[in-house]
Design a protein around this motif. Structure first.
Motif, PDB file in Angstrom:
ATOM      1  N   GLU A 117      74.521 -11.216  51.507  1.00 45.52           N
ATOM      2  CA  GLU A 117      73.007 -10.733  51.950  1.00 45.52           C
ATOM      3  C   GLU A 117      73.019  -9.314  51.498  1.00 45.52           C
ATOM      4  O   GLU A 117      71.758  -8.497  51.518  1.00 45.52           O
ATOM      5  CB  GLU A 117      72.999 -10.622  53.437  1.00 45.52           C
ATOM      6  CG  GLU A 117      72.957 -12.093  53.852  1.00 45.52           C
ATOM      7  CD  GLU A 117      72.971 -12.181  55.476  1.00 45.52           C
ATOM      8  OE1 GLU A 117      72.827 -11.012  56.086  1.00 45.52           O
ATOM      9  OE2 GLU A 117      73.070 -13.076  56.078  1.00 45.52           O
ATOM     10  N   GLY A 118      73.879  -8.637  50.633  1.00 43.43           N
ATOM     11  CA  GLY A 118      73.641  -7.423  50.022  1.00 43.43           C
ATOM     12  C   GLY A 118      74.554  -6.235  50.718  1.00 43.43           C
ATOM     13  O   GLY A 118      74.007  -5.287  50.675  1.00 43.43           O
ATOM     14  N   TYR A 119      75.776  -6.585  51.099  1.00 37.17           N
ATOM     15  CA  TYR A 119      76.632  -5.768  51.964  1.00 37.17           C
ATOM     16  C   TYR A 119      77.875  -5.333  51.094  1.00 37.17           C
ATOM     17  O   TYR A 119      78.205  -6.296  50.577  1.00 37.17           O
ATOM     18  CB  TYR A 119      76.888  -5.869  53.110  1.00 37.17           C
ATOM     19  CG  TYR A 119      75.581  -6.041  54.215  1.00 37.17           C
ATOM     20  CD1 TYR A 119      75.148  -4.832  54.570  1.00 37.17           C
ATOM     21  CD2 TYR A 119      75.152  -7.169  54.479  1.00 37.17           C
ATOM     22  CE1 TYR A 119      74.089  -4.674  55.338  1.00 37.17           C
ATOM     23  CE2 TYR A 119      74.007  -7.469  55.337  1.00 37.17           C
ATOM     24  CZ  TYR A 119      73.494  -6.134  55.841  1.00 37.17           C
ATOM     25  OH  TYR A 119      72.410  -6.272  56.540  1.00 37.17           O
ATOM     26  N   ASP A 120      78.364  -4.205  50.909  1.00 39.74           N
ATOM     27  CA  ASP A 120      79.559  -3.673  50.405  1.00 39.74           C
ATOM     28  C   ASP A 120      80.657  -4.050  51.266  1.00 39.74           C
ATOM     29  O   ASP A 120      81.869  -4.230  50.895  1.00 39.74           O
ATOM     30  CB  ASP A 120      79.668  -2.501  49.829  1.00 39.74           C
ATOM     31  CG  ASP A 120      78.995  -2.157  48.504  1.00 39.74           C
ATOM     32  OD1 ASP A 120      77.534  -2.118  48.445  1.00 39.74           O
ATOM     33  OD2 ASP A 120      79.399  -2.260  47.466  1.00 39.74           O
ATOM     34  N   THR A 121      80.504  -3.754  52.559  1.00 38.56           N
ATOM     35  CA  THR A 121      81.496  -3.889  53.356  1.00 38.56           C
ATOM     36  C   THR A 121      80.965  -4.780  54.628  1.00 38.56           C
ATOM     37  O   THR A 121      79.772  -4.577  55.391  1.00 38.56           O
ATOM     38  CB  THR A 121      82.021  -2.664  54.058  1.00 38.56           C
ATOM     39  OG1 THR A 121      82.400  -2.018  52.965  1.00 38.56           O
ATOM     40  CG2 THR A 121      83.131  -2.979  55.176  1.00 38.56           C
ATOM     41  N   VAL A 122      81.807  -5.901  55.014  1.00 39.71           N
ATOM     42  CA  VAL A 122      81.366  -6.531  56.169  1.00 39.71           C
ATOM     43  C   VAL A 122      82.719  -6.309  57.117  1.00 39.71           C
ATOM     44  O   VAL A 122      83.785  -7.000  56.691  1.00 39.71           O
ATOM     45  CB  VAL A 122      80.964  -8.328  56.307  1.00 39.71           C
ATOM     46  CG1 VAL A 122      80.934  -8.795  57.349  1.00 39.71           C
ATOM     47  CG2 VAL A 122      80.020  -8.138  54.842  1.00 39.71           C
ATOM     48  N   TYR A 123      82.504  -5.755  58.167  1.00 39.30           N
ATOM     49  CA  TYR A 123      83.669  -5.625  59.297  1.00 39.30           C
ATOM     50  C   TYR A 123      83.681  -6.453  60.309  1.00 39.30           C
ATOM     51  O   TYR A 123      82.438  -6.944  60.690  1.00 39.30           O
ATOM     52  CB  TYR A 123      83.944  -4.106  59.581  1.00 39.30           C
ATOM     53  CG  TYR A 123      82.793  -3.347  59.985  1.00 39.30           C
ATOM     54  CD1 TYR A 123      82.226  -3.195  61.182  1.00 39.30           C
ATOM     55  CD2 TYR A 123      82.031  -2.480  59.178  1.00 39.30           C
ATOM     56  CE1 TYR A 123      81.212  -2.770  61.736  1.00 39.30           C
ATOM     57  CE2 TYR A 123      81.001  -1.928  59.331  1.00 39.30           C
ATOM     58  CZ  TYR A 123      80.678  -2.137  61.044  1.00 39.30           C
ATOM     59  OH  TYR A 123      79.475  -1.349  61.310  1.00 39.30           O
ATOM     60  N   ALA A 124      84.717  -7.019  60.592  1.00 41.89           N
ATOM     61  CA  ALA A 124      84.689  -7.911  61.769  1.00 41.89           C
ATOM     62  C   ALA A 124      84.795  -7.197  63.002  1.00 41.89           C
ATOM     63  O   ALA A 124      85.674  -6.307  63.432  1.00 41.89           O
ATOM     64  CB  ALA A 124      85.839  -8.917  61.853  1.00 41.89           C
ATOM     65  N   ARG A 125      83.720  -7.352  64.015  1.00 43.96           N
ATOM     66  CA  ARG A 125      83.946  -6.537  65.248  1.00 43.96           C
ATOM     67  C   ARG A 125      84.413  -7.490  66.324  1.00 43.96           C
ATOM     68  O   ARG A 125      83.858  -8.543  66.604  1.00 43.96           O
ATOM     69  CB  ARG A 125      82.567  -5.984  65.396  1.00 43.96           C
ATOM     70  CG  ARG A 125      82.544  -5.452  66.862  1.00 43.96           C
ATOM     71  CD  ARG A 125      80.954  -4.927  67.172  1.00 43.96           C
ATOM     72  NE  ARG A 125      80.699  -3.668  66.669  1.00 43.96           N
ATOM     73  CZ  ARG A 125      79.385  -3.332  66.261  1.00 43.96           C
ATOM     74  NH1 ARG A 125      78.531  -4.224  66.341  1.00 43.96           N
ATOM     75  NH2 ARG A 125      79.109  -2.333  65.590  1.00 43.96           N
TER      76      ARG A 125
END
Ligand code: UDP
Ligand code: MG
Length: 323
Positions: A117-125
């Motif tokens: 979707e256009g993110y550099d980082t996806v962190y798991a919360r």
């Protein structure tokens, strides 16, 4: 033939994880198989384990061509082990994940989808922390909130661990930060780039024991605070100014009192209380200064972050497109 598919690298720091690595690899392998649009590799970093971890990693390398291994020369700690893994990961996308299956590998496709979707980082919360004591949850909560207050412009997301997906450019950015004291949660936040969270339930460890006791966690918190803010130094300044101002007023009062009514030597309790209090405050802030000074000392040595005594790239060359 066709255009090259993007490469996904999964970086796994492992310290005494013989009990869980086989199971981890099986689950990760299944996830890789479910991602036909990516070429995949996993980079295991043996962080100076004292058990059979490296032997197991070697066996995995032999059995599965998607497996790479970095064998560090001793135990450097998770933060440096992760950095070593990132140094050796070639992926267009890189996932950082714990070996103990507390971070479910099955979440990786969802991380990739979110990144698209256009993110550099996806962190798991984490929304839940199963199998962790109430005390650990409480200390973690206090820590995240404290960091939030202290860290100013750099927003460190709450309740996130190191489990995350990063784009190549954010990994490259992160790898430019070669400081010795690596508070990764802070470094991740510092580099910036568009990032977002994906919520998940944190599972209890699949096997083996946690490597982090309270002393380690306390040091981790100190690391976080001292490598990301100079807040404590500022507290010392303001506390010093306030105390000095109060002492000055009190001094005026004593002088005035003596001039007006004379003095018949009293005040032992006042002197003791003042001395002990100021002595305590001073020692405490000398300690705070020392924490920073020690870190400056470590950084000025400019040592490399780690030494690896062995490295095996994935046999299925990441440079070649798969048919
Ligand atoms: N780890 C490491 N070096 C260390 C300590 C831990 O590489 O000195 C790895 C460990 O093998 C695991 C991850 O870091 O893959 C998280 O460790 P652990 O599960 O013990 O921490 P917790 O989940 O309890 O915070
Ligand atoms: Mg764990």
């Amino acid at each position: 033939m066709g255009e090259t598919k993007p490469l996904l690298s999964v970086v796994v720091p492992a310290y005494n994880e013989e009990a869980v690595l086989g199971q981890f690899h099986a689950r990760l392998g299944a996830v890789f198989d479910s991602l036909p649009d990516y070429r995949c590799e996993v980079v295991y970093v043996n962080d100076g384990s004292r058990d059979r971890t490296q032997a197991i990693i070697d066996a995995l390398c032999n059995a599965d061509p998607r497996t790479a291994s970095v064998d560090l020369s001793r135990n450097f700690g998770k933060e440096i082990a992760m950095t070593a893994g990132l140094d050796h990961a070639h992926g267009d996308w890189v996932v950082l994940i714990d070996a103990d299956l507390q971070d479910p590998p099955e979440l990786i496709p969802a991380l990739l989808a979110k990144a698209a979707e256009g993110y550099d980082t996806v962190y798991a919360r984490r929304t839940h922390r199963d199998g962790e004591s109430a005390a650990k949850k409480a200390t973690a909560a206090v820590f995240y909130r404290l960091m939030d207050h202290l860290s100013g412009k750099v927003r460190i997301p709450r309740d996130t661990g190191d489990f995350r997906l990063m784009s190549r450019r954010s990994v490259d950015a992160l790898l430019k930060l070669r400081e010795q004291h690596r508070f990764m949660k802070g470094l991740f936040a510092w580099i910036g780039f568009p990032s977002t969270a994906l919520e998940y339930r944190r599972d209890p460890r699949a096997a083996g024991d946690t490597k982090f006791n309270y002393w380690k966690l306390w040091n981790f918190a100190l690391e976080g605070i001292t490598s990301f803010t100079i807040g404590p130094l500022k507290i010392a300044t303001y506390l010093g100014v306030t105390t000095a101002a109060l002492a000055f007023l009190y001094g005026l009062w004593i002088v005035a009192k003596t001039l007006l009514w004379g003095e018949n030597v009293q005040g032992y309790p006042t002197i003791m209380v003042t001395m002990l209090f100021l002595g305590g405050v001073q020692l405490f802030f000398i300690g705070v200064l020392g924490e920073y000074l020690g870190r400056i000392f470590d950084e000025t040595k400019g040592r490399p972050l780690y030494f690896a005594q062995g490295w095996r790239p994935a046999r299925q060359s990441p440079a070649l497109p798969l048919q």
